[in-house]
Design a protein around this motif. Structure first.
Motif, PDB file in Angstrom:
ATOM      1  N   TRP A  32      30.339  39.106  35.712  1.00  0.00           N
ATOM      2  CA  TRP A  32      30.112  38.813  34.307  1.00  0.00           C
ATOM      3  C   TRP A  32      29.113  37.696  33.984  1.00  0.00           C
ATOM      4  O   TRP A  32      28.167  37.901  33.233  1.00  0.00           O
ATOM      5  N   ASP A  77      33.280  43.690  35.522  1.00  0.00           N
ATOM      6  CA  ASP A  77      33.869  43.084  34.326  1.00  0.00           C
ATOM      7  C   ASP A  77      33.653  44.085  33.205  1.00  0.00           C
ATOM      8  O   ASP A  77      33.630  45.311  33.433  1.00  0.00           O
ATOM      9  N   ASP A  78      33.471  43.596  31.995  1.00  0.00           N
ATOM     10  CA  ASP A  78      33.318  44.459  30.830  1.00  0.00           C
ATOM     11  C   ASP A  78      32.099  45.383  30.996  1.00  0.00           C
ATOM     12  O   ASP A  78      31.214  45.123  31.817  1.00  0.00           O
ATOM     13  N   TYR A 119      38.005  45.560  35.302  1.00  0.00           N
ATOM     14  CA  TYR A 119      38.304  44.836  34.062  1.00  0.00           C
ATOM     15  C   TYR A 119      38.880  45.777  33.025  1.00  0.00           C
ATOM     16  O   TYR A 119      38.424  46.923  32.895  1.00  0.00           O
ATOM     17  N   CYS A 127      36.222  43.027  24.814  1.00  0.00           N
ATOM     18  CA  CYS A 127      35.453  42.048  24.035  1.00  0.00           C
ATOM     19  C   CYS A 127      34.074  42.606  23.674  1.00  0.00           C
ATOM     20  O   CYS A 127      33.501  42.251  22.656  1.00  0.00           O
ATOM     21  N   ALA A 128      33.541  43.487  24.489  1.00  0.00           N
ATOM     22  CA  ALA A 128      32.221  44.059  24.202  1.00  0.00           C
ATOM     23  C   ALA A 128      32.337  45.422  23.496  1.00  0.00           C
ATOM     24  O   ALA A 128      31.327  46.119  23.339  1.00  0.00           O
ATOM     25  N   LYS A 153      41.418  42.361  36.023  1.00  0.00           N
ATOM     26  CA  LYS A 153      41.343  41.297  35.018  1.00  0.00           C
ATOM     27  C   LYS A 153      41.650  41.953  33.687  1.00  0.00           C
ATOM     28  O   LYS A 153      40.932  42.866  33.266  1.00  0.00           O
ATOM     29  N   ASP A 155      41.752  41.356  29.910  1.00  0.00           N
ATOM     30  CA  ASP A 155      41.291  40.464  28.850  1.00  0.00           C
ATOM     31  C   ASP A 155      42.147  40.664  27.592  1.00  0.00           C
ATOM     32  O   ASP A 155      43.017  41.551  27.570  1.00  0.00           O
ATOM     33  N   TYR A 191      44.091  33.042  25.296  1.00  0.00           N
ATOM     34  CA  TYR A 191      44.189  33.526  23.914  1.00  0.00           C
ATOM     35  C   TYR A 191      45.297  32.796  23.162  1.00  0.00           C
ATOM     36  O   TYR A 191      45.154  32.493  21.982  1.00  0.00           O
ATOM     37  N   ARG A 212      43.379  32.765  33.135  1.00  0.00           N
ATOM     38  CA  ARG A 212      42.421  31.910  32.441  1.00  0.00           C
ATOM     39  C   ARG A 212      43.164  31.063  31.423  1.00  0.00           C
ATOM     40  O   ARG A 212      44.118  31.518  30.804  1.00  0.00           O
ATOM     41  N   ASP A 216      35.056  30.543  28.212  1.00  0.00           N
ATOM     42  CA  ASP A 216      34.178  31.167  29.213  1.00  0.00           C
ATOM     43  C   ASP A 216      33.187  30.147  29.766  1.00  0.00           C
ATOM     44  O   ASP A 216      32.596  29.377  29.007  1.00  0.00           O
ATOM     45  N   MET A 252      34.481  31.440  36.507  1.00  0.00           N
ATOM     46  CA  MET A 252      33.642  31.739  37.674  1.00  0.00           C
ATOM     47  C   MET A 252      32.858  30.540  38.232  1.00  0.00           C
ATOM     48  O   MET A 252      32.599  29.574  37.527  1.00  0.00           O
TER      49      MET A 252
HETATM   50  C1  GLA Z   1      35.672  37.492  27.484  1.00  0.00           C
HETATM   51  C2  GLA Z   1      36.083  36.938  28.838  1.00  0.00           C
HETATM   52  C3  GLA Z   1      34.872  36.867  29.750  1.00  0.00           C
HETATM   53  C4  GLA Z   1      34.278  38.280  29.897  1.00  0.00           C
HETATM   54  C5  GLA Z   1      33.934  38.845  28.533  1.00  0.00           C
HETATM   55  C6  GLA Z   1      33.540  40.303  28.617  1.00  0.00           C
HETATM   56  O1  GLA Z   1      34.818  36.633  26.799  1.00  0.00           O
HETATM   57  O2  GLA Z   1      36.654  35.665  28.711  1.00  0.00           O
HETATM   58  O3  GLA Z   1      35.235  36.366  31.012  1.00  0.00           O
HETATM   59  O4  GLA Z   1      35.209  39.086  30.555  1.00  0.00           O
HETATM   60  O5  GLA Z   1      35.053  38.749  27.638  1.00  0.00           O
HETATM   61  O6  GLA Z   1      33.207  40.857  27.389  1.00  0.00           O
END
Ligand code: GLA
Length: 403
Positions: A32, A77-78, A119, A127-128, A153, A155, A191, A212, A216, A252
């Motif tokens: 990511w 990831d995303d 992810y 998130c995306a 992971k 999210d 969150y 987490r 980020d 990371m």
């Molecule tokens: C959030 C997570 C990041 C990443 C993005 C992907 O912001 O905290 O680590 O996974 O989403 O969209």
């Protein structure tokens, strides 16, 4: 009788994660921070989120020595998935960027002796904006297991944060039920923090292997120190939550990217090792300067990170402006990692007796500088000595009781 009934009820009610994973903090690579949601393979074929990119990273991990020092997971990831689920309601990979599919990618990663992470998102969308797992948790857990996924992971974008205390443990239960050990990385406490909901770290640690807690990371010293400062402020809550099988995740490792210098890169590795944090690099392993590769592969630092006792360290002293001392108790007894962290932009020297850190062993300690791989000395607890840190950097010491 009542006590026994209660005990049985508790045992039935407990669905704790029982995958046996993360006895020490997981190590690997995560796409990511470096590659984000770059989906434009026409414009940028070598850097878009794709099976080609992930395979190239797996190759570098094996061929350039990362695997040999413990890096193991290769994680998406995303933005890996298609915008739609398939006809059976399962997640599916983007067909253009992952033409062979995730199962085949996992097979490739396994064939290289590595493990694969993926992810998902607890809410309606990631998130995306890709499909989320809400209403599909069980299906998604099974799909990931069928593909041979080793880490998830999950999210928390686009969800009702007040339901996470129930919803994440539900996913834990579904992951357990697949029978495949899948390391579970939860974004849940982050969150809750952002929503100002009290975090129950006992519950989190029962259900997640890593989690987490904060913003980020990005490729900058300011971002790294922001995370360190948050861990400093909240250490009395975070330290007791961590242990073998369950660790705080400050996000990371950005060593090898272009935004931090050598001192700062050593500092990130040192602090993440004091934290007993996952070492999930997010960088371009195809294109990394040797000096950063050496920092990522520093075995003396990694050994501290991977200490089997799995205890998280904490800040024990502040020595004047911008200089803190952090301490992690290692296995066996009278063995410690000490980090002098300076956020000053010039080199700093401080003077200290080991006993000020609580190191009081009468026979004294042998001290090693694990960043420069040098023996420092044999010092007793009551002697004052000078310690020098580079600008925005650390002095990291392995101290072990003299025999
Ligand atoms: C959030 C997570 C990041 C990443 C993005 C992907 O912001 O905290 O680590 O996974 O989403 O969209």
């Amino acid at each position: 009788m009542l006590a026994i009934t209660l005990l049985v009820l508790c045992a039935v009610g407990t669905q704790a994660l029982d995958n046996g994973l993360a006895r020490t903090p997981p190590m690997g690579w995560l796409i990511w921070e470096r590659f984000r949601c770059n989906t434009n393979c026409k414009l940028d074929p070598n850097n878009c989120v794709s099976e080609k990119l992930v395979k190239e990273m797996a190759d570098r991990m094996v061929e350039d020595g990362y695997k040999d020092v413990g890096y193991e997971y290769v994680n998406l990831d995303d933005c890996w998935s298609d915008k739609e689920r398939d006809a059976q309601g399962r997640l599916q990979a983007d067909p253009d960027r992952f033409p062979s599919g995730i199962k085949s990618l996992a097979d490739y990663i396994h064939s290289r002796g590595l493990k694969m992470g993926i992810y998902g998102d607890y809410g309606t969308k990631t998130c995306a904006g890709y499909p989320g797992s809400l209403g599909h948790l069980q299906t998604d857990a099974q799909t990931f297991a069928d593909w041979g996924i080793d880490m998830l992971k999950l999210d928390g974008c686009n969800s009702n944060v007040t339901t996470m205390k129930k919803g994440y443990p539900e996913m834990t239960k579904y992951l357990n039920a697949t029978g495949r050990p899948i390391l579970f990385s939860c974004s849940w406490p982050d969150y809750e923090r952002a929503a100002k909901i009290p975090i129950n770290y006992t519950l989190v640690a029962d259900n997640c292997n890593i989690w987490r807690n904060y913003d980020d990371i990005n490729d900058s010293w300011g971002s790294i120190t922001g995370i360190i400062d948050y861990y400093d402020k909240t250490q009395d809550t975070l330290v007791p939550a961590a242990g073998p099988g369950h660790f705080n995740d400050p996000d990371m490792i950005v060593v090898g990217d272009q935004g931090i210098n050598v001192n700062q890169a050593n500092a990130q590795m040192a602090m993440w090792s004091i934290f007993a944090a996952p070492l999930l690099m997010s960088n371009d392993l195809r294109n990394i300067q040797p000096v950063y590769r050496d920092i990522l592969q520093n075995k003396e630092v990694i050994r501290i990170n991977q200490d089997p006792a799995g205890k998280m360290g904490k800040r024990v002293l502040t020595l004047g402006p911008k200089v803190d001392v952090w301490l992690r108790h290692l296995n066996p007894w009278e063995t410690y990692a000490i980090v002098f962290l300076s956020q000053d932009t010039r080199p700093r020297t401080v003077s200290l007796k080991l006993e000020q850190l609580g190191l009081t062993y009468g026979f004294g300690y042998q001290l090693r500088d694990v960043i420069n791989h040098k023996f420092i000395g044999y010092w007793t607890p009551g002697e004052s000595h000078n310690y020098t840190m580079p600008a925005t950097g650390v002095l990291m010491i392995y101290a072990y009781g003299n025999e």
